[in-house]
Design an enzyme around this catalytic site. Structure first.
Site, PDB file in Angstrom:
ATOM      1  N   ASP A 273      -7.642  -5.155  14.692  1.00 55.79           N
ATOM      2  CA  ASP A 273      -7.428  -3.750  14.333  1.00 55.79           C
ATOM      3  C   ASP A 273      -7.180  -3.678  12.827  1.00 55.79           C
ATOM      4  OD1 ASP A 273      -7.045  -1.048  14.498  1.00 55.79           O
ATOM      5  OD2 ASP A 273      -4.982  -1.175  15.237  1.00 55.79           O
TER       6      ASP A 273
ATOM      7  N   ASP B  94       0.880  -0.248  12.956  1.00 58.06           N
ATOM      8  CA  ASP B  94       1.373   1.036  13.473  1.00 58.06           C
ATOM      9  C   ASP B  94       1.828   0.950  14.922  1.00 58.06           C
ATOM     10  OD1 ASP B  94      -1.084   0.945  14.872  1.00 58.06           O
ATOM     11  OD2 ASP B  94      -2.086   2.090  13.290  1.00 58.06           O
TER      12      ASP B  94
ATOM     13  N   GLU C  49       0.800  -8.625  10.881  1.00 56.72           N
ATOM     14  CA  GLU C  49       0.645  -7.487   9.980  1.00 56.72           C
ATOM     15  C   GLU C  49       1.084  -7.885   8.566  1.00 56.72           C
ATOM     16  OE1 GLU C  49       0.044  -4.373   7.897  1.00 56.72           O
ATOM     17  OE2 GLU C  49      -0.557  -4.237  10.002  1.00 56.72           O
TER      18      GLU C  49
ATOM     19  N   HIS D 130      -8.114   3.728  20.020  1.00 58.34           N
ATOM     20  CA  HIS D 130      -7.384   2.524  20.435  1.00 58.34           C
ATOM     21  C   HIS D 130      -7.718   2.123  21.871  1.00 58.34           C
ATOM     22  CE1 HIS D 130      -4.894   3.507  16.843  1.00 58.34           C
ATOM     23  NE2 HIS D 130      -4.905   2.196  16.752  1.00 58.34           N
TER      24      HIS D 130
ATOM     25  N   GLN E 235       0.839  -1.195   0.000  1.00 60.94           N
ATOM     26  CA  GLN E 235       0.000   0.000   0.000  1.00 60.94           C
ATOM     27  C   GLN E 235       0.876   1.248   0.000  1.00 60.94           C
ATOM     28  OE1 GLN E 235      -2.163  -0.361   3.720  1.00 60.94           O
ATOM     29  NE2 GLN E 235      -0.279  -0.806   4.817  1.00 60.94           N
TER      30      GLN E 235
END
Length: 522
Positions: free
Chosen positions: A401, A328, A348, A306, A275
């Site tokens: 998330d 992140d 991730e 969060h 991305q």
């Protein structure tokens, strides 16, 4: 012997001209025409894929963008093929002019679409639909020009050596389909990773105009008048000049467009293998914004988001925490604030985002240097496929998330099958927390997520937090809105212990059904 011919009916097209006067043998000329068909087909498919890819990146929902581009383009190809019948008597000149126009329109389409998105997309009103209108316009124009190629190429190949129509069509379509295959594979594996979307389309346009011009001016130049030859040469050189100038300025253009979209404080803009990641602000203690593929993922009030995602799930056993997404490091930051956490595993997909979260001073400061904590372990993998091989009952808390369910690529991460896999890795007494998008703005999508979690055999407790201007996946908008979450467990949940500003939800939307891999409902 004189061949018997029936008289031509009224209104019939004029008889075909004699064989073309070629500078090479007919077999060589035929091969050159089919080679040009191959190259033009490859270029045409690259234009098509480039529009789909850029529209999906800028406007989201890749299924809708692909459907619009493909359907409009195929329709326009039929119209272009019919319109080109009038040009058959000028096949060589018509084909040369056609390829110059196609190269200019197709080559500049990505830059024009990005420009409209960057400079007018935030104006609101009718201007907000500018990128969609331009997408349809380019699909229509490129389809018309591609469709007009076939009748002209058929005329040219028949002028080299007459053959039955079926054999000529077979040869023409064989070269066309093989070229489309090469173009379709070259775009994702060669052009996009090495040149990017803007330069790829400009380079494709240059190849297109050179191939068309070389065929007409080299092989069929004797069919053209001196004036036509000069006109085609000037048009081709002009198009090449425009494309070359745009390619030389593409970096400056991209920087200016990026500032128009994200503001003047763009510090980092990188395209990883997954991305585009953009960081703005964050210097001198100012607020930091993180954009993933043009969508605001982290904003000024990210802490409220969060905290709302993580802490309700931590009100129970929480020694072993699994974060799905969250590259992140901000969800991990919140989990690590709770005493008793022994291990946090982050799954991730994008290693580039994790690398940035480790090394960028502002982002690593925002995530409290979570990646320096020895309890944090990172796996680079697709969350769905990783869960399929994960050890059962391994985690006390699972935090999803992930990107918004309305993004097509994320649909499988909000499916019943995905939540079934997440349930399998939960230890007894474990909890799953899912962010499910805005409740007010997309109420049905939120309750579809909740129904899907329940369909996986989990008990749910939906809740929301109000007024988050910097929550995930909001495009570039900073307008405050609520954000919904779903807390789930294998056993019935006790009453939620929520922070100020967080509210439980109880009234479900009637008739909402679970989303599955084969029947997504977002």
């Amino acid at each position: 012997m004189i061949e018997p011919y029936a008289p031509a009916p009224p209104g019939a097209p004029p008889p075909r001209r004699g064989p073309a006067r070629l500078p090479v043998r007919p077999d060589t000329g035929r091969f050159l025409v089919l080679t040009c068909v191959f190259v033009c087909a490859a270029c045409g498919l690259v234009y098509e894929l480039e529009l789909v890819a850029l529209a999906s990146y800028l406007m989201g929902d890749s299924v809708t963008q692909a459907s619009v581009v493909l359907s409009v383009m195929v329709f326009a190809m039929g119209i272009g093929s019919l319109a080109a019948k009038r040009l058959r008597r000028f096949a060589a000149a018509g084909f040369g002019a056609l390829e110059a126009a196609l190269a200019l329109v197709g080559g500049c389409s990505a830059m024009a679409l990005y420009a409209v998105f960057a400079w007018t997309g935030g104006w609101g009103g009718l201007w907000a639909d500018g990128p969609r209108v331009l997408l349809v316009a380019f699909s229509l124009a490129i389809g018309l020009l591609i469709g007009a190629e076939v009748p002209l190429l058929m005329e040219l190949i028949q002028r080299i050596r007459r053959q039955d129509a079926g054999g000529a069509v077979a040869d023409l379509f064989a070269a066309d389909y093989v070229g489309a295959l090469v173009g379709g594979l070259a775009f994702p594996f060669l052009l996009l990773p090495f040149f990017g979307q803007l330069t790829s389309s400009l380079l494709t346009g240059a190849v297109n105009v050179v191939a068309g011009g070389a065929l007409v001016l080299g092989l069929f130049r004797r069919d053209l008048s001196r004036r036509a030859r000069w006109a085609l040469l000037v048009a081709g050189v002009t198009v090449l000049g425009v494309l070359a100038s745009a390619a030389a300025l593409v970096d400056d253009f991209e920087r200016a467009a990026r500032q128009a979209v994200y503001g003047d404080e763009v510090r980092v803009a990188v395209r990883t293998g997954v991305q585009e990641v953009v960081l703005t602000g964050g210097s001198h203690g100012g607020p930091l914004d993180l954009y993933l593929d043009g969508r605001l993922r982290v904003g000024a009030d990210e802490r409220r988001y969060h905290e709302a995602l993580v802490h309700p799930a931590m009100n129970g056993p929480h020694a072993r925490v699994l974060v799905l997404g969250g590259g992140d490091g901000l969800a991990a930051r919140e989990a690590l604030t709770r005493p008793g956490v022994h291990r946090v595993d982050i799954v991730e997909l994008d290693p580039g985002l994790v690398r940035l979260a480790r090394t960028d001073p502002a982002l690593s400061r925002l995530n409290a240097h979570a990646y320096d904590d020895t309890r944090v372990h990172v796996v680079t993998a697709d969350a769905f496929h990783w869960l399929r091989g994960a050890r059962p009952a391994a985690y006390d808390v699972v935090l999803a998330d992930l990107p918004d369910p309305g993004i097509t690529e994320s649909t499988k991460l909000y499916s019943q099958e995905f939540y079934g896999l997440a349930r399998r890795v939960l230890a007894p007494g474990g909890r799953l927390a899912v962010h499910a998008g805005p409740v007010t703005g997309r109420r049905r999508d939120f309750w579809t997520v909740e129904a899907t979690v329940r369909a996986a055999g989990l008990h749910t407790a939906p809740y929301r937090v109000h007024g988050i201007p910097g929550g995930p996946d909001r495009g570039t908008s900073r307008a405050p809105q609520d954000w919904g979450f779903v807390l789930a467990a294998a056993a019935p949940l006790p009453p939620l212990r929520l922070e100020p500003g967080e509210r439980p939800l109880g009234t479900r939307v009637a008739g909402v059904r679970a989303s599955t891999l084969v029947h997504p409902r977002y």
